[in-house]
Scaffold this active site. Structure first.
Site, short mmCIF file in Angstrom:
data_model
loop_
_atom_site.label_atom_id
_atom_site.label_comp_id
_atom_site.label_asym_id
_atom_site.label_seq_id
_atom_site.Cartn_x
_atom_site.Cartn_y
_atom_site.Cartn_z
N ASP A 46 -21.50 25.83 -24.24
CA ASP A 46 -21.56 26.33 -22.88
C ASP A 46 -22.28 27.68 -22.78
O ASP A 46 -22.14 28.40 -21.79
CB ASP A 46 -20.18 26.42 -22.24
CG ASP A 46 -19.17 27.04 -23.18
OD1 ASP A 46 -19.59 27.53 -24.24
OD2 ASP A 46 -17.98 27.04 -22.85
N ASP A 77 -27.00 25.94 -35.43
CA ASP A 77 -25.67 26.16 -34.85
C ASP A 77 -25.54 27.65 -34.52
O ASP A 77 -25.84 28.51 -35.38
CB ASP A 77 -24.60 25.76 -35.86
CG ASP A 77 -23.21 26.12 -35.35
OD1 ASP A 77 -22.74 25.45 -34.42
OD2 ASP A 77 -22.62 27.09 -35.88
N GLY A 90 0.82 -1.21 0.00
CA GLY A 90 0.00 0.00 0.00
C GLY A 90 0.85 1.26 0.00
O GLY A 90 0.32 2.36 0.05
N HIS A 91 2.18 1.08 -0.03
CA HIS A 91 3.10 2.22 0.00
C HIS A 91 3.90 2.32 -1.29
O HIS A 91 4.95 2.95 -1.32
CB HIS A 91 4.05 2.12 1.19
CG HIS A 91 3.37 1.93 2.49
ND1 HIS A 91 2.47 2.84 2.98
CD2 HIS A 91 3.42 0.92 3.41
CE1 HIS A 91 2.00 2.41 4.15
NE2 HIS A 91 2.56 1.25 4.42
N HIS A 114 -0.58 4.96 7.23
CA HIS A 114 -1.67 3.98 7.16
C HIS A 114 -3.00 4.66 7.45
O HIS A 114 -3.98 4.02 7.78
CB HIS A 114 -1.45 2.87 8.17
CG HIS A 114 -0.09 2.26 8.08
ND1 HIS A 114 0.94 2.67 8.87
CD2 HIS A 114 0.41 1.32 7.26
CE1 HIS A 114 2.03 1.99 8.55
NE2 HIS A 114 1.74 1.17 7.57
#
Lengths: 544, 544
Positions: free
Chosen positions: B381, B524, B58-59, B217
């Site tokens: 947008d 458009d 996990g490291h 951890h």
């Protein structure tokens, strides 16, 4: 604000300065902040063809991370997910282009095409030789007339970079580029979208789903597919890359789209290597973050045929920490386990009293299981009782093969048994304890002194002392009192165990990080187990 | 399942196999899955001191990613966040230790200490020379008797690795290791905890807060601090590292704890370099993921004095893609902008009719702002109207400095003005359009043909054709009809614009990825703007 940035408008300059500061002097930039953000090789002398790439930021290490000998000459960096201006591109062209000319490597987005295109026209008006190629490797939408440029662009950076380094002409490099572009295919998959600085992450992908064929700006993928494993994910991606993989040797580029952990990327690499869909993929670049999409939890695979003429260019070593090198895939090299791992099996023997003592201990620990678990909930994960009870049950079951008549061998055998059945720290601590006790007994020490020798050893290796709120707080006084009988040992163990409830700060073991309020008033579960054991033994063997 | 893994119990072996498969044959493993997960150098011949590290997984890339010539000989990998068993460590020791002996480099966690410690004792019983050192670089809790081992461990891997490579003896390497360990300090900060496979992420850190001094951890940090910028975060971390930074030259290791993006890591690197708390930090390793904590969104800084005797070892080149090399920090190398970026300023001149036409166009675009925005919401947008209106306002304001009497210069000047004031794709498209129109007019073409030449150029660079649902759909027929008068051009533009509402699939520009249902029935917005412009001009200048 949930990102390590400062004011949003300074984000890209801040990041580029960080890159420059830590480049060891290999990179420079043009004095054009905030509008012109161009990173270039500090050692560039315009003696060869210049390679310029760039585009919106948010895809790091692309492209500035690939500026260096053997790859790009300069990178033109826009704001996050926004094309740089034509002025910025022009500045880069003017800054790095000598008589050999320059090649613009552009990912196929309208803004990039237009800004790089306009800059190229302006630069040509200055009499510079400028060519431009557009990478369109994304196969997410196979019938799209304008496929996007994504991570496969890195193949071109590397191949064109090696050619430029070898002084190949602009015309030839442009031809190579067109040929490479025609052969690159890429597709990505993600479990989540990306977080644009200053915006919320779009919560588009449901748990249990993955998006296949999404864009490196978080553009929605072609389809959402079931996600249940890395294996399925990689096979879906490779299937999209299609039949071509079977036709000749290919190199794959395995790209981390942002926040996929190295652990996951390695699992995906393993799936790629072992997948039935991988065809003739013989070489790999990565796994590594190469063309990311901010913090997207996803990956992409790009492939191209590994033609002989491109192999040396892809293999050529470059001093760029962002480039992970190309390696030949090969099955894992598995070496046999060394001899000496299995402890020598003891010869079983019988001793009724020893058996009775051990069985009594085991019964006591089994009975204490719920209470010890309850106590451990205060300072740990609530499994001390279960861990000890499991070991006790296993030990009882092993008594018929134990050397009960030989305490030296018995101590060692109990240590081995417990280290195999208990697991975790406790098993190892007891293995060291009983192993050292056996050694001491072999050297002629009496039982109590032998156990004390075991205690000394676990204190050395584990680093815990009396007063640190561990089982040592009960075991040490108990063993000191043991020569005076079990009753005295039990009293001492109880005193020691109860004293742990006043220790508000553990100095060893898991309770170290537990706040004082959880500890005060509660005995350490290991010390409590020792006290219960001695009290119970005293009652069972000597009467109250 | 929200991670790219398969069955949890196969996670670490899967990931290690991925690492092995892609190591180009430099790595091997012992045949001990699932319990014994040991990665070792494939080329190891036991002729020098072996260096073994490891711990819970996990490291990554720690520790298996640092196995290679000049760093580790072997890495013993436990399950995620769990110590490997003593058997696994013993297997590693037995597999790689020759007459020169081996050094175990252990991070200070009880489980690791015990398992490595027990394995060392067992290996010594075989007559092997085994030393063990414990790294405790975490300064999160300054009065903690057992500080954790974290990312500073990498300093030791590198320094001991270089020494072993140079055939230094076990005794000397152990001494070096003790000395290095005494000089390393590390502390981490995170905006979020980590996701342990199969578990939910603990939601412990509130927005606007960061945790300082948390463990790798996910152990809770010493304190939660206000988080408002990368600058504050880095200064808090460096303050903790304290006064020592001012006393002599230091090297810093800037570690990505998991899912911090490269962009953020570069910003943090910049803050480290420029912080008033950085003292005498002269060299850096990273930023890079070196000792991660799964997907933790955080970073750590480790420092040590850069004593002369360690510098060469830290600098020594290794062929490990996970090791980013140490570089000397230096201020960004800033080069002046090249000449040629500023377009030549035109000489202003007057023409009443030209001024009237331009003003009419600008008024029309300003008036159309809300309608065009509304239309753009269907496929983009929603800013087409505002973009055009902003440009129109700027253009009107610039008329007094425009060469209104010279159409060649005017076209070019309008192009430059729009590329500076409009921004984005639209500005560049119009800059190319008017620039090419100016060139054509200079070459003697009439106005309509010159504008058509501009249109041709933007089609080439932008890649859009008539029928692709862009402004070209209105502009091309309008310019073709323009020689027959504005009214005809307006009719043609309107027909072209209205035809775009039947095109369900855009082939260029932003609308490319918009679903058909949003497009059909809506013009458009770019084409609509062109139609409105020609219709308005026809009415204003020629009457209806």
């Amino acid at each position: 604000m949930n990102q390590f940035i400062n004011e949003k408008e300074h984000l890209v300059p801040n990041a580029l300065d960080g890159l420059l500061n830590t480049s060891g002097g290999t990179l420079a930039r043009l004095d054009g902040y905030p509008h012109i953000k161009v990173v270039l090789r500090a050692d560039w002398d315009k003696s060869k063809v210049a390679l310029i790439s760039g585009g919106g930021s948010g895809h790091e290490p692309a492209h500035a991370g690939f500026v260096g000998r053997g790859m790009l000459t300069a990178a033109v960096c826009g704001e996050v997910f926004a094309s740089p201006s034509a002025d910025a591109v022009l500045a880069a062209i003017l800054a790095v282009t000598g008589e050999s000319g320059c090649l613009l490597i552009v990912k196929n987005y309208t803004g990039d095409r237009l800004n790089f295109g306009l800059a190229a026209e302006r630069a040509r008006a200055f009499g510079l030789k400028v060519e431009m190629v557009v990478v369109n490797d994304d196969i997410a939408l196979p019938d799209l007339p304008q496929p996007r440029g994504v991570a496969g662009t890195l193949f071109l950076h590397k191949i064109a970079g090696a050619a430029a380094e070898e002084n190949v002409s602009l015309g030839e490099i442009t031809e190579i580029a067109h040929e490479v572009i025609g052969e690159i295919s890429s597709i990505g998959m993600s479990l989540d979208t990306c977080t644009v600085p200053g915006s919320q992450k779009e919560d588009r992908i449901a748990p249990g789903k993955a998006e296949l064929g999404l864009g490196i700006h978080g553009e929605a993928g072609v389809e959402q597919v079931v996600f249940d494993s890395a294996q399925l994910a990689m096979s879906q991606v490779l299937e999209k890359l299609g039949d071509r993989l079977g036709s000749e040797k290919h190199v794959a580029l395995l790209n981390n789209l942002g926040s996929t952990t190295p652990l996951e990327m390695s699992v995906l690499a393993n799936e790629l290597v072992t997948s039935e869909y991988a065809g003739n993929i013989t070489h790999i670049i990565g796994p590594a973050p190469l063309m990311t999409s901010l913090d997207m939890h996803g990956f992409s695979v790009s492939v191209m045929p590994l033609k002989d003429k491109w192999k040396a260019a892809l293999e050529a070593s470059v001093e760029l920490s962002a480039w992970p090198a190309m390696t030949a895939l090969q099955p894992a090299n598995v070496k046999p386990l060394p001899d000496g791992l299995s402890p020598i099996k003891p010869i079983a023997s019988e001793n009724a009293r020893t058996r009775a003592v051990i069985e009594a201990c085991c019964d006591l620990l089994e009975a204490a299981e719920p209470d010890l678990n309850q106590l451990d909930l205060k300072s740990g994960d609530g499994d001390t009782g279960s861990t000890l009870a499991t070991a006790a049950r296993a030990l009882k079951g092993s008594l018929d093969r134990m050397p009960l008549a030989d305490l030296t061998q018995l101590f060692r055998a109990i240590g081995n048994e417990l280290s195999q059945t208990m697991g975790g720290s406790s098993g190892v601590i007891l293995a060291i304890f009983f192993g050292a006790a056996g050694d001491a007994f072999a050297n002629g020490k009496p039982t109590a002194a032998s156990l004390a020798a075991g205690l000394k050893r676990i204190s050395e290796v584990g680093g815990a002392q009396k007063g640190d709120r561990t089982m040592i707080d009960a075991l040490e006084p108990a063993l000191e009192a043991l020569p005076n009988g079990l009753k005295n040992a039990a009293v001492a163990a109880r005193e020691g165990a109860d004293a742990t409830a006043k220790i508000g700060r553990a100095k060893a073991g898991r309770a170290t990080y537990v706040p004082e309020s959880n500890l005060i008033g509660n005995n350490d579960p290991g010390a409590e187990a020792v006290a219960l054991l001695f009290e119970g033994l005293a009652q069972a063997l000597e009467g109250k």
